[in-house]
Design a protein around this motif. Sequence first.
Motif, short mmCIF file in Angstrom:
data_model
loop_
_atom_site.label_atom_id
_atom_site.label_comp_id
_atom_site.label_asym_id
_atom_site.label_seq_id
_atom_site.Cartn_x
_atom_site.Cartn_y
_atom_site.Cartn_z
N LEU A 226 0.71 -0.97 0.03
CA LEU A 226 -0.11 0.10 0.09
C LEU A 226 0.75 1.72 0.00
N ASN A 227 1.91 1.38 0.69
CA ASN A 227 3.26 2.65 0.47
C ASN A 227 3.54 2.41 -0.61
N TYR A 228 3.49 0.72 -1.67
CA TYR A 228 4.73 1.65 -2.77
C TYR A 228 3.15 2.21 -3.39
N VAL A 232 3.65 5.57 -5.95
CA VAL A 232 3.83 6.14 -7.62
C VAL A 232 2.27 6.66 -8.39
N ARG A 233 2.10 7.00 -7.11
CA ARG A 233 0.73 7.33 -7.20
C ARG A 233 0.09 8.19 -8.81
N ASP A 234 1.32 9.22 -8.61
CA ASP A 234 1.48 10.47 -9.67
C ASP A 234 2.03 9.31 -10.81
N ASP A 238 -6.30 8.16 -11.40
CA ASP A 238 -7.58 7.80 -11.03
C ASP A 238 -8.53 6.50 -10.31
N ALA A 239 -8.82 6.36 -11.67
CA ALA A 239 -8.73 5.14 -11.84
C ALA A 239 -7.83 3.90 -11.49
N GLN A 240 -7.25 3.88 -12.00
CA GLN A 240 -6.13 2.64 -11.61
C GLN A 240 -5.70 3.21 -10.01
N TYR A 241 -5.42 4.39 -9.79
CA TYR A 241 -5.41 3.96 -9.01
C TYR A 241 -6.03 3.46 -7.44
#
Length: 391
Positions: A226-228, A232-234, A238-241
């Motif tokens: 979850l930290n990973y 890589v959020r950027d 939004d749908a993928q995240y």
Amino acid sequence: MTTKFNVDISDKNHIAVSGRIDSSNAQAFESCLSAYISQKFDTLTIDAEKLTYISSAGLRVLIKLRRNAENTITIENTTDDVYQIFDMTGFSQLFKVKKGFRRLSVEGCPVIGTGFYGTVYRIDPDTIVKVFHPSCGMQQIEEEQTKAKAAFLKGIPTAISYDIVKVDDSYGLVFEMLKSESFNDLIIQYPEQIDENIKRWSDLLKKVHSTTMDPGVLPSAKAIHLNYLEVVRDYLDDAQYNYLHAFLEKIPNRMTVVHGDYQMKNVMLSDDEPMLIDMETLAVGHPIFDMAGIYVTYQMFEEDEPGNTMAFYGIPASTCDYIWDKLLEYYLETNDAAIIQSETKKIKLIAAVRFLYILAISDLKEGPLGERRIRHTKEHIGELMNQMENL
């Protein structure tokens, strides 16, 4: 005759003392430390690596030093002889005294494997050493020792480090590995035995995944991933995240052990017993986290860089494909294509998060190759989202 010594105060919180301190120069030694003896100070570390002797006169100076210390004074890197002086006089109870590490050279030693945090060398037929990158602190190294011992006590066959050493400007963990070869070496040397060795590799993985650890001993693999994802959020829309976050959250929590980097270079055959090394990534959680890590190393790096597996493992991509396929067959105990395909999709989703994280925190994200890898990984995530009917 006055003996020679030197005090280097390049940092007010860290001084280095060298030479010999006795009655002939104890007063001069005290003068060098007058700034600490005359007023209160917070922390102080004394590097005694080059201190060859200290007499009772020198010890009395240290007592004066201690009176103004707000916190414990650390005396580190002592030789065995100097440590004995501190221990026999009871000074090891008044100060935090640490022995120095013996120095080891790996020049000319064959490399067994290279990981994210260090490189493993063969020192002699019975001994290996894992040399950590200079950026790795002692806390990280001691944590790996602790994890390895915890796994060993639970019955997982793993090499236990018996010494911490200095290798140039880095630290290393020394392991006794009698007559050992990695499973990666076995694959190269005995291609006719590949199925047998993949089976033994798979069986050890099952043993690891069947071992339960007490709460609080190891970190959570789910929390790590979850930290990973946050790192890589950027890279994601939004749908993928949101999909990946929900997918990770839905994975059942378990207190069973996962290795975290279960590649064949990290499993040794020692006296005909498979044994784990490189325990820095040990955690608890669902086995799928280990399978995702294996998929990254044997499948994802090669996709955009043909020849990667040959350069890193010394084996062609076709052999890596075979290793991955046979592992799934042995681990899942089935050759049913539908079951294997279903499990592989889940594994690939987590592997995508892990792979993006590796790229994000390293220079592997740079240049055309890095850009291509990021783009293709995002495309794979989108494809998997469309293929999977539910989480």
